[in-house]
Design a protein around this motif. Structure first.
Motif, mmCIF file in Angstrom:
data_model
loop_
_atom_site.group_PDB
_atom_site.id
_atom_site.type_symbol
_atom_site.label_atom_id
_atom_site.label_comp_id
_atom_site.label_asym_id
_atom_site.label_seq_id
_atom_site.Cartn_x
_atom_site.Cartn_y
_atom_site.Cartn_z
ATOM 1 N N GLY A 162 0.821 -1.201 0.000
ATOM 2 C CA GLY A 162 0.000 0.000 0.000
ATOM 3 C C GLY A 162 0.852 1.246 0.000
ATOM 4 O O GLY A 162 2.016 1.241 -0.418
ATOM 5 N N GLY A 163 0.289 2.336 0.477
ATOM 6 C CA GLY A 163 1.004 3.598 0.501
ATOM 7 C C GLY A 163 0.527 4.477 1.630
ATOM 8 O O GLY A 163 -0.406 4.128 2.364
ATOM 9 N N PRO A 164 1.128 5.636 1.814
ATOM 10 C CA PRO A 164 0.704 6.560 2.870
ATOM 11 C C PRO A 164 -0.682 7.110 2.569
ATOM 12 O O PRO A 164 -1.105 7.166 1.412
ATOM 13 C CB PRO A 164 1.768 7.656 2.823
ATOM 14 C CG PRO A 164 2.268 7.619 1.420
ATOM 15 C CD PRO A 164 2.231 6.188 1.003
ATOM 16 N N PHE A 186 4.286 7.236 -2.675
ATOM 17 C CA PHE A 186 4.846 6.050 -2.034
ATOM 18 C C PHE A 186 6.356 6.203 -1.849
ATOM 19 O O PHE A 186 6.893 5.952 -0.764
ATOM 20 C CB PHE A 186 4.546 4.815 -2.887
ATOM 21 C CG PHE A 186 5.243 3.557 -2.432
ATOM 22 C CD1 PHE A 186 4.615 2.669 -1.587
ATOM 23 C CD2 PHE A 186 6.528 3.258 -2.850
ATOM 24 C CE1 PHE A 186 5.249 1.509 -1.153
ATOM 25 C CE2 PHE A 186 7.185 2.108 -2.434
ATOM 26 C CZ PHE A 186 6.533 1.227 -1.575
ATOM 27 N N LEU A 187 7.043 6.598 -2.894
ATOM 28 C CA LEU A 187 8.502 6.708 -2.827
ATOM 29 C C LEU A 187 8.933 7.758 -1.817
ATOM 30 O O LEU A 187 9.925 7.589 -1.105
ATOM 31 C CB LEU A 187 9.063 7.025 -4.214
ATOM 32 C CG LEU A 187 8.867 5.926 -5.273
ATOM 33 C CD1 LEU A 187 9.290 6.434 -6.644
ATOM 34 C CD2 LEU A 187 9.641 4.671 -4.890
ATOM 35 N N ASP A 208 3.616 -1.243 -4.924
ATOM 36 C CA ASP A 208 2.542 -2.085 -5.462
ATOM 37 C C ASP A 208 1.203 -1.347 -5.476
ATOM 38 O O ASP A 208 0.147 -1.964 -5.580
ATOM 39 C CB ASP A 208 2.420 -3.391 -4.685
ATOM 40 C CG ASP A 208 2.036 -3.200 -3.215
ATOM 41 O OD1 ASP A 208 1.804 -2.049 -2.793
ATOM 42 O OD2 ASP A 208 1.976 -4.214 -2.496
ATOM 43 N N VAL A 209 1.252 -0.016 -5.382
ATOM 44 C CA VAL A 209 0.014 0.755 -5.314
ATOM 45 C C VAL A 209 -0.800 0.693 -6.598
ATOM 46 O O VAL A 209 -1.999 0.991 -6.587
ATOM 47 C CB VAL A 209 0.306 2.234 -4.961
ATOM 48 C CG1 VAL A 209 0.868 2.353 -3.556
ATOM 49 C CG2 VAL A 209 1.255 2.875 -5.976
ATOM 50 N N GLY A 418 -3.600 4.411 0.080
ATOM 51 C CA GLY A 418 -2.507 4.737 -0.837
ATOM 52 C C GLY A 418 -2.593 4.031 -2.175
ATOM 53 O O GLY A 418 -1.767 4.274 -3.065
ATOM 54 N N PHE A 419 -3.605 3.159 -2.361
ATOM 55 C CA PHE A 419 -3.737 2.414 -3.610
ATOM 56 C C PHE A 419 -4.387 3.275 -4.702
ATOM 57 O O PHE A 419 -5.202 4.155 -4.435
ATOM 58 C CB PHE A 419 -4.575 1.151 -3.391
ATOM 59 C CG PHE A 419 -3.895 0.109 -2.550
ATOM 60 C CD1 PHE A 419 -2.925 -0.720 -3.098
ATOM 61 C CD2 PHE A 419 -4.220 -0.041 -1.206
ATOM 62 C CE1 PHE A 419 -2.296 -1.680 -2.319
ATOM 63 C CE2 PHE A 419 -3.596 -1.001 -0.425
ATOM 64 C CZ PHE A 419 -2.628 -1.824 -0.980
ATOM 65 N N TYR A 420 -4.050 2.943 -5.938
ATOM 66 C CA TYR A 420 -4.516 3.712 -7.092
ATOM 67 C C TYR A 420 -6.033 3.696 -7.233
ATOM 68 O O TYR A 420 -6.686 2.669 -7.038
ATOM 69 C CB TYR A 420 -3.891 3.153 -8.375
ATOM 70 C CG TYR A 420 -4.418 3.804 -9.639
ATOM 71 C CD1 TYR A 420 -4.024 5.092 -10.003
ATOM 72 C CD2 TYR A 420 -5.318 3.137 -10.465
ATOM 73 C CE1 TYR A 420 -4.507 5.695 -11.148
ATOM 74 C CE2 TYR A 420 -5.809 3.730 -11.625
ATOM 75 C CZ TYR A 420 -5.403 5.009 -11.958
ATOM 76 O OH TYR A 420 -5.897 5.592 -13.095
#
Length: 529
Positions: A162-164, A186-187, A208-209, A418-420
Motif C-alpha cells: 500500500g502507501g501513505p 509512495f517513494l 505495489d500501489v 494509498g492504492f490507485y
C-alpha cells in the motif's frame, strides 16, 4: 445487553443507485443458501475465523507491472474519470420510507481498512473501473525513479505494501485532479519509516500501489457484489486517514476541541484531533449515538481485541498499538465522546464475540458497527484473504441467525490506503470527499447484481439510519438540541445519494448466501492477466 432483545430486524449500510448495471456472471465460490431466519449459526467467538483450514498462501510473486514510456501517450498519463455530478439531494418518497421502516429493523456497518475501489473492483464487469481498451489499461502513473509510466496490473499477492494515506498523501495522489501521484507519494513516504524493522516497512521494495485484485484473490467479495449491491462511487467522507474517517462514520465530522466537554471549543481537523496516541482525546461534539439514545434506539460498537497499525505521521506503517474496547483508539473513537460517557453507554462498546452471540440469538441491536483488529483488517501488511475470511464469518453469522430477514449489512473500507484509483473525488467542503473505496449492501431486500452509480460517502450510512429509526432527524446543530460549530450538515449535502434505492421491498426476503471461510480462487476477470 438487555436493550437488544426483542428486536426484529438487522440493517447493513445501503446505497442509492442512480443507474443499475447487471454484470456478467462469474463462477462464485461454492455457497450454501440458508432459509430466511434460520437460527443455526457457525459463528465462533474471538477476533479471527477459526482455523478450520489454512488461508491461501500469499503468492511468491506477482505479474510484473506493465509500463509505458512517457512518449507513448501525449502527457504520459491518461485522463482520469471525474466523479458523476448530482444537482440535488435525492429524497425518499413517503412510500419508500414506510417500506424501509417496515422491512429493515437493524443496520450493521462493517468497516474494514485501506483499500481503494480500483484495487478491489477495478475490473468488475459493469462498474466504473480502470479505463481499459481490449483488456489493456489506458491509464498510467509516472514512476519518478524508473522514468516510466506504470499501468494498473494484476497483483496476485495476498500481502500488499500500500502507501501513505494522510491528508497530504491524498492531495499528492489526486494531484489537482490528474490522479497520477500514487507512486511518487509512495517513494517519498518510504523514507519516513522510522525503523527499518517496523512490521511491513516497504523500504527497498517495489511499489505495489498500482496493483489490482479480482475473484482470484477475493472471491467472496466478488460473490457478494454479484448477488447483492456494489457501490462504485462510494467515497471516503474525508480526504485523510483512519482516525478522522471513523469519526466521520459515527458523527459526520472530525474536530479538535480545546476545552473538554465544551462543543463550542471544537474546530475542524481534517487530519484528526491527534496522532496515534488518542488515549487522552476528548470529543465534545455531537455524534449519532446521542440521537439514538434520545430516541431509545439500541446500538453497539463491536471490535476485535488486538492491535491497530495505522500511522498519523504519513508513514505507511508503524508499530502496532493496542486496541481494547474501553480505550479510545484510532478505530474505536466512541469511548472518547462526551455523549457516550454522559449517557452511560460505554458498555455498548463490546468485543466481537458479543456480536456473534447476538447474531446467533436474534438479539442484534438496531444499529451495529463492527471494526477489526490488525490481523483481520486488510490494512497493509495484513493478509487480505484472512480479512475476507473474517468478514465472511461476520456476514454468515447474520445470515444464519433469526434477524437476517430484517437486516441490512453495509460493508466498506475506511480509506484508500494509498492504492490507485482513477476517479477524481467530488468536493463538498473543506474536508472531502476523499478517494473512492469499495462499498457493498447485503440484505434479503438488496437488489441482486445491482451496481449503484450514485455519489456516496459514509454520510449516506448516517442518513439511512436517521431516516429509518429517527424520523429523518439529522446531526444538525440547529435542530438536534446539542449545538456544535460543525461546518455543514453532511447528510444534507446536495451531491449525496440515497441508499434507499438499493433495496427492492417488493421482493420476498432472499435467502442468505453462506460462503466458505476459505474459498477457492475464482476466475480471472481479464483473460490472460
Amino acid at each position: 445487553m438487555k436493550t437488544y432483545f426483542g428486536i426484529g430486524m438487522s440493517v447493513v449500510v445501503l446505497s442509492l443507485l442512480a443507474a443499475c448495471t447487471v454484470p456478467a456472471p462469474f463462477s462464485s465460490p461454492t455457497a450454501t443458501s440458508t432459509s430466511t431466519g434460520a437460527a443455526t449459526s457457525a459463528a465462533a467467538s474471538g477476533t479471527a475465523p477459526p482455523e478450520e483450514a489454512s488461508p491461501p498462501a500469499p503468492a511468491t510473486s506477482s505479474q510484473a507491472a506493465p509500463t509505458l514510456t512517457p512518449e507513448s501517450t501525449t502527457t504520459g498519463v491518461a485522463a482520469p474519470t471525474p466523479a458523476p455530478s448530482a444537482t440535488s439531494n435525492i429524497t425518499s418518497t413517503t412510500d419508500q420510507l414506510a417500506q424501509l421502516r417496515d422491512k429493515i429493523k437493524h443496520i450493521v456497518v462493517i468497516m474494514q481498512e485501506n483499500r481503494s475501489f480500483d484495487t478491489y473492483f477495478g475490473t468488475y464487469p459493469g462498474a466504473d473501473g480502470i479505463p481499459m481498451q481490449n483488456g489493456v489499461p489506458t491509464v498510467c502513473v509516472p514512476d519518478p525513479q524508473t522514468k516510466q509510466c506504470v499501468r494498473p496490473y494484476h497483483n496476485a499477492k495476498y500481502v500488499n505494501a500500500g502507501g501513505p494515506h494522510a491528508a497530504v498523501s491524498a492531495s499528492r495522489d489526486i494531484d489537482g485532479g490528474k490522479m497520477d501521484g500514487f507512486i511518487s507519494t509512495f517513494l517519498g513516504a518510504r523514507k519516513a519509516c522510522k525503523n527499518p524493522n517496523t512490521p511491513g516497512c516497504a523500504a527497498g521494495t517495489t511499489p505495489d500501489v498500482m496493483g489490482w485484485h479480482d475473484a482470484r484473490e477475493i472471491p467472496n467479495y466478488w460473490a457478494y457484489a454479484q448477488n447483492f449491491v456494489l457501490q462504485d462511487h462510494m467515497f471516503e467522507p474525508n480526504a485523510s486517514w483512519s482516525l478522522p474517517s471513523h469519526l466521520f462514520m459515527v458523527s459526520a465530522w472530525s474536530a479538535r476541541c480545546t476545552k473538554p466537554g465544551d462543543p463550542a471549543s471544537c474546530v475542524n481537523a481534517l487530519d484528526g484531533p491527534s496522532g496515534v496516541n488518542v488515549a487522552k482525546n476528548d470529543y465534545a461534539w455531537t455524534d449519532l449515538t446521542y440521537l439514538l439514545h434520545k430516541a431509545n434506539v439500541s446500538w453497539a460498537y463491536y471490535l476485535s481485541a488486538g492491535s491497530e497499525p495505522d500511522c498519523a505521521d504519513d508513514a505507511m506503517l508503524c508499530q502496532p498499538r493496542p486496541q481494547a474496547k474501553n480505550v479510545p483508539g484510532i478505530w474505536n473513537p466512541l469511548p472518547a465522546f462526551d455523549t457516550v460517557k454522559q449517557d452511560g453507554q460505554l458498555a455498548n462498546i463490546q468485543t466481537v464475540d458479543k456480536f456473534f452471540a447476538a447474531a446467533r440469538n436474534g438479539t442484534l441491536p438496531v444499529v451495529s458497527w463492527v471494526v477489526p483488529e490488525a490481523k483481520v483488517s486488510e490494512h497493509p501488511p495484513a493478509n487480505i484473504s484472512v480479512g475476507e475470511s473474517y468478514v465472511t464469518q461476520l456476514i454468515n453469522s447474520v445470515m444464519q441467525g433469526p434477524d437476517w430477514s430484517s437486516t441490512a449489512i453495509l460493508l466498506s473500507w475506511d480509506d484508500w490506503g494509498g492504492f490507485y484509483d482513477h476517479v477524481v473525488p467530488p468536493k463538498v467542503d473543506q474536508n472531502g470527499y476523499g478517494l473512492r473505496v469499495p462499498g457493498l449492501v447485503i440484505s434479503p431486500y438488496a437488489r441482486k447484481g445491482y451496481i449503484d452509480h450514485q455519489t456516496l460517502s459514509f454520510d449516506a450510512y448516517l442518513k439511512l439510519i436517521e431516516d429509518d429509526f429517527l424520523n429523518g432527524q439529522r446531526i444538525d446543530p440547529q435542530t438536534d438540541g446539542r449545538p456544535d460549530p460543525r461546518p455543514d450538515v453532511r447528510e444534507n449535502e446536495p451531491q449525496l445519494g440515497n441508499l434507499i434505492t438499493d433495496f427492492d421491498f417488493s421482493q420476498s426476503p432472499r435467502q442468505g448466501l453462506i460462503l466458505p471461510l476459505h474459498p477457492k480462487p475464482g476466475p480471472a476477470s481479464i483473460p490472460g492477466s
